[in-house]
Design an enzyme around this catalytic site. Structure first.
Site, short mmCIF file in Angstrom:
data_model
loop_
_atom_site.label_atom_id
_atom_site.label_comp_id
_atom_site.label_asym_id
_atom_site.label_seq_id
_atom_site.Cartn_x
_atom_site.Cartn_y
_atom_site.Cartn_z
N SER A 136 0.88 -1.18 0.00
CA SER A 136 0.00 0.00 0.00
C SER A 136 0.91 1.22 0.00
CB SER A 136 -0.85 0.00 1.27
OG SER A 136 -1.48 1.25 1.46
N TYR A 149 -1.97 -0.98 10.32
CA TYR A 149 -1.95 -1.06 8.85
C TYR A 149 -0.67 -0.41 8.32
CZ TYR A 149 -3.82 -1.12 4.10
OH TYR A 149 -4.01 -1.36 2.75
N LYS A 153 2.23 -2.69 6.55
CA LYS A 153 2.47 -2.46 5.12
C LYS A 153 3.93 -2.02 4.90
CE LYS A 153 -1.49 -3.74 3.41
NZ LYS A 153 -1.61 -4.90 2.50
#
Ligand SMILES: NC(=O)c1ccc[n+]([C@@H]2O[C@H](COP(=O)([O-])OP(=O)(O)OC[C@H]3O[C@@H](n4cnc5c(N)ncnc54)[C@H](O)[C@@H]3O)[C@@H](O)[C@H]2O)c1
Length: 257
Positions: A136, A149, A153
């Site tokens: 991402s 997150y 990532k």
């Protein structure tokens, strides 16, 4: 790599970006396509639409992944491209409990370690293979409102780089897909701040991500950026970290005020 005629596995292929990639691979003439997801109904629906195979499993279950790789290679052929795309998020920061952090770590990082652990020896033996990891832009920059997150990532990007460096001499190629906001069920379920950020940055459709993937794979690109401006943001972060942090603090303040 050339996806035409290739044996391709897409994890998280029942929905969103994974489904769009599978649709694009199919349209481009993939050989055998395998849709892997915990969502059985979704995987079966995508597989039926594309004439692909559906496999219902959790990508963090190592014994299931070992069995899947062995079965695909004996029944469908050598895996040319593995797209480690399944991913999850959680809204919040350090206050989130360890179970939540561990669950995200396992799906967003360890699932890729597990897949690579069992694919790389086969690829070394055959002289090549291609791994695509869906990280991402959060793995190159950050993601407001979702600490696990952003952290996992970054881990995914680091793993992709490490594999790309370590096994290049064996013909193993790695691509790291780093979109910003994409219209999928994941972004619809995100927390308010994360949704505000991706909206402010510009949301794109999963098919646009799949288009960028098709171009990136054809060029054997490491970094695939469906939002090209991410390259500039990354340069700004690396060029002056303090200034970048100040900018992000201002962005966060403007979105929660
Ligand atoms: N949507 C975005 O804005 C965006 C942006 C950048 C990166 N990403 C990444 O793209 C990838 C796909 O996300 P999406 O937006 O299409 O989300 P999505 O929720 O639409 O699809 C994710 C799929 O992964 C499956 N999945 C989740 N955990 C799994 C597991 N343990 N085993 C097998 N399957 C599992 C889900 O069932 C779902 O079908 C993720 O890695 C996500 O982090 C998304």
């Amino acid at each position: 790599m050339d996806t035409r005629g290739a044996t391709i596995v897409v994890t998280g292929g029942a929905s969103g970006i994974g489904r769009a990639m599978a649709q694009r691979f199919s349209a481009d003439g993939a050989g055998s396509l395998v849709i892997v997801d915990t969502d059985g109904d979704g995987a079966v629906a995508v597989a039926a639409e594309l004439g692909a195979s559906a496999e219902v499993l959790d990508v963090t279950d190592e014994s299931a992944v070992i069995e899947l790789i062995a079965r695909i290679e004996s029944e469908l052929g050598a895996i040319d491209l593995w797209c480690g795309n399944a991913g999850i998020s959680a809204y919040g920061g350090v206050e989130l409990d360890n179970d939540t952090w561990n669950a995200i770590w396992n799906v967003n990082v360890m699932a890729h370690v597990i897949a690579a652990r069992h694919l790389v020896p086969r690829w070394i033996e055959r002289g090549g293979g291609h791994l695509l990891l869906t990280a991402s832009a959060a793995g190159l920059l950050t993601n407001l409102g979702t600490a696990p997150y952003a952290v996992t990532k970054h881990g995914c990007v680091a793993l992709a780089e490490w594999i790309a460096i370590t096994y290049a001499e064996h013909g193993i190629r790695v691509s790291c897909l780093c979109p910003m906001g994409v219209h999928t069920p994941m972004t619809e379920a995100d927390g308010e701040l994360a949704i505000e950020v991706v909206k402010a940055m510009g949301m794109i459709e999963p098919s646009q991500v799949a288009d960028a993937v098709a171009v990136g794979l054809a060029n054997d690109d490491f970094l695939i950026l469906p939002h090209p401006e991410v390259a500039l943001y990354e340069q700004r972060r690396a060029g002056d970290r303090q200034r970048w942090l100040t900018g992000m603090q201002k962005l966060q303040a403007s979105l929660i005020s």
